[in-house]
Design a protein around this motif. Structure first.
Motif, mmCIF file in Angstrom:
data_model
loop_
_atom_site.group_PDB
_atom_site.id
_atom_site.type_symbol
_atom_site.label_atom_id
_atom_site.label_comp_id
_atom_site.label_asym_id
_atom_site.label_seq_id
_atom_site.Cartn_x
_atom_site.Cartn_y
_atom_site.Cartn_z
ATOM 1 N N THR A 183 39.186 -51.661 0.614
ATOM 2 C CA THR A 183 40.130 -50.586 -0.485
ATOM 3 C C THR A 183 38.957 -50.001 -1.437
ATOM 4 O O THR A 183 39.535 -48.903 -2.049
ATOM 5 N N GLU A 184 37.964 -50.445 -1.904
ATOM 6 C CA GLU A 184 36.969 -49.647 -2.801
ATOM 7 C C GLU A 184 35.498 -50.125 -2.207
ATOM 8 O O GLU A 184 35.313 -51.483 -2.227
ATOM 9 N N HIS A 185 34.739 -49.381 -2.462
ATOM 10 C CA HIS A 185 33.267 -49.663 -2.343
ATOM 11 C C HIS A 185 32.367 -48.755 -2.830
ATOM 12 O O HIS A 185 32.758 -47.361 -3.175
ATOM 13 N N ARG A 186 31.006 -48.918 -2.880
ATOM 14 C CA ARG A 186 30.150 -48.117 -3.440
ATOM 15 C C ARG A 186 28.728 -48.096 -2.445
ATOM 16 O O ARG A 186 27.712 -47.834 -3.006
ATOM 17 N N GLU A 187 29.159 -48.239 -1.375
ATOM 18 C CA GLU A 187 27.841 -48.665 -0.376
ATOM 19 C C GLU A 187 27.272 -46.884 -0.110
ATOM 20 O O GLU A 187 27.801 -46.102 -0.201
ATOM 21 N N THR A 188 26.048 -47.277 0.288
ATOM 22 C CA THR A 188 25.174 -46.026 0.856
ATOM 23 C C THR A 188 26.021 -44.960 1.647
ATOM 24 O O THR A 188 26.192 -45.380 2.785
ATOM 25 N N PRO A 189 26.141 -43.845 1.339
ATOM 26 C CA PRO A 189 26.672 -42.917 2.474
ATOM 27 C C PRO A 189 25.786 -42.920 3.479
ATOM 28 O O PRO A 189 24.575 -42.677 3.247
ATOM 29 N N GLY A 190 26.603 -43.012 4.616
ATOM 30 C CA GLY A 190 25.682 -42.599 5.980
ATOM 31 C C GLY A 190 25.192 -44.036 6.551
ATOM 32 O O GLY A 190 24.689 -44.154 7.763
ATOM 33 N N LEU A 191 25.250 -45.006 5.799
ATOM 34 C CA LEU A 191 24.936 -46.302 6.258
ATOM 35 C C LEU A 191 25.905 -47.310 5.939
ATOM 36 O O LEU A 191 26.721 -47.652 6.840
ATOM 37 N N GLY A 192 26.022 -48.037 4.678
ATOM 38 C CA GLY A 192 26.969 -49.008 4.431
ATOM 39 C C GLY A 192 28.406 -48.547 4.480
ATOM 40 O O GLY A 192 29.310 -49.308 4.510
ATOM 41 N N ASP A 193 28.707 -47.232 4.314
ATOM 42 C CA ASP A 193 29.825 -46.742 4.160
ATOM 43 C C ASP A 193 30.364 -46.919 5.547
ATOM 44 O O ASP A 193 31.753 -46.387 5.719
ATOM 45 N N ALA A 194 29.860 -47.268 6.464
ATOM 46 C CA ALA A 194 30.422 -47.353 7.834
ATOM 47 C C ALA A 194 31.328 -48.530 7.836
ATOM 48 O O ALA A 194 31.898 -48.763 8.852
ATOM 49 N N ILE A 195 31.616 -49.193 6.901
ATOM 50 C CA ILE A 195 32.462 -50.465 6.963
ATOM 51 C C ILE A 195 33.959 -49.600 6.890
ATOM 52 O O ILE A 195 34.998 -50.455 7.176
ATOM 53 N N ASP A 196 34.188 -48.439 6.661
ATOM 54 C CA ASP A 196 35.330 -47.789 6.656
ATOM 55 C C ASP A 196 35.568 -47.226 8.240
ATOM 56 O O ASP A 196 36.729 -46.716 8.283
ATOM 57 N N SER A 197 35.025 -47.526 9.008
ATOM 58 C CA SER A 197 34.906 -47.009 10.307
ATOM 59 C C SER A 197 35.495 -48.204 11.178
ATOM 60 O O SER A 197 35.937 -49.045 10.942
ATOM 61 N N ALA A 198 35.249 -48.054 12.472
ATOM 62 C CA ALA A 198 36.104 -48.961 13.558
ATOM 63 C C ALA A 198 35.270 -50.268 13.280
ATOM 64 O O ALA A 198 35.801 -51.185 14.083
ATOM 65 N N TRP A 199 34.228 -50.443 12.798
ATOM 66 C CA TRP A 199 33.663 -51.834 12.731
ATOM 67 C C TRP A 199 34.509 -52.726 12.034
ATOM 68 O O TRP A 199 34.641 -53.881 12.378
ATOM 69 N N ILE A 200 35.227 -52.273 11.050
ATOM 70 C CA ILE A 200 36.093 -53.181 10.226
ATOM 71 C C ILE A 200 37.100 -53.832 11.243
ATOM 72 O O ILE A 200 37.591 -55.004 10.932
ATOM 73 N N ASP A 201 37.484 -53.208 12.560
ATOM 74 C CA ASP A 201 38.568 -53.787 13.309
ATOM 75 C C ASP A 201 38.120 -54.736 14.161
ATOM 76 O O ASP A 201 38.711 -55.614 14.929
#
Length: 160
Positions: free
Chosen positions: A99-117
């Motif tokens: 629901t909210e994060h400040r992870e590094t764009p292009g790296l850590g923000d991949a948590i919003d991708s299919a990985w979370i599934d």
């Protein structure tokens, strides 16, 4: 005289901004609640849910089916990561939503991708809640700290 005029204009705009804030706050709050409810409904495949002390209780055919809990991990690479974790009574993960994060764009923000599934369908028992090769989860390349933080946060919710 110019200073006084500028001060009066600034005061006028401050009053207008304050009034606009007071007028729009209820609408914004209602929209946030509606958005959160839509997210939860999608996570639990449209089942019914009610707010409880620890989050939400999920019902199927008027029977308690599971729970949705909000959690925050402070172990993210760039700070807190806020999650919603939906799971059934057998501690099987239904869905995880960032629901909210400040992870590094292009790296850590991949948590919003299919990985979370990759959490979907995982049981509290029988899952090794660690990164591979020791555990059952592949990390996000370049975001090991973020991956580990989310895995640990989800495990803490579903494990008694």
């Amino acid at each position: 005289m110019k200073v006084v005029r500028a001060g009066v204009i600034a005061l006028l705009f401050a009053v207008l901004l304050s009034a606009a804030d007071r007028l729009t706050y209820p609408v914004i709050a209602d929209n946030k609640t509606a958005y959160a409810n839509r997210q939860i409904a999608m996570m639990i495949d449209g089942r019914d849910f009610l707010a409880s002390d620890s989050g939400y209780e999920v019902f199927e055919s008027d029977q308690l089916f599971g729970f949705v809990e909000a959690t925050t991990t402070r172990r993210g690479y760039n700070g807190d990561i806020h999650l919603l974790v939906a799971y059934d009574l057998s501690a099987r993960v239904l869905a995880v939503q960032v629901t909210e994060h400040r992870e590094t764009p292009g790296l850590g923000d991949a948590i919003d991708s299919a990985w979370i599934d990759t959490f979907r369908g995982r049981q509290a028992d029988g899952t090794d809640w660690e990164l591979a090769p020791e555990g059952d989860f592949d990390g996000i390349t370049g975001a090991t700290i973020t991956s580990r933080a989310i895995i640990t946060a989800v495990a803490e919710v579903v494990q008694p």
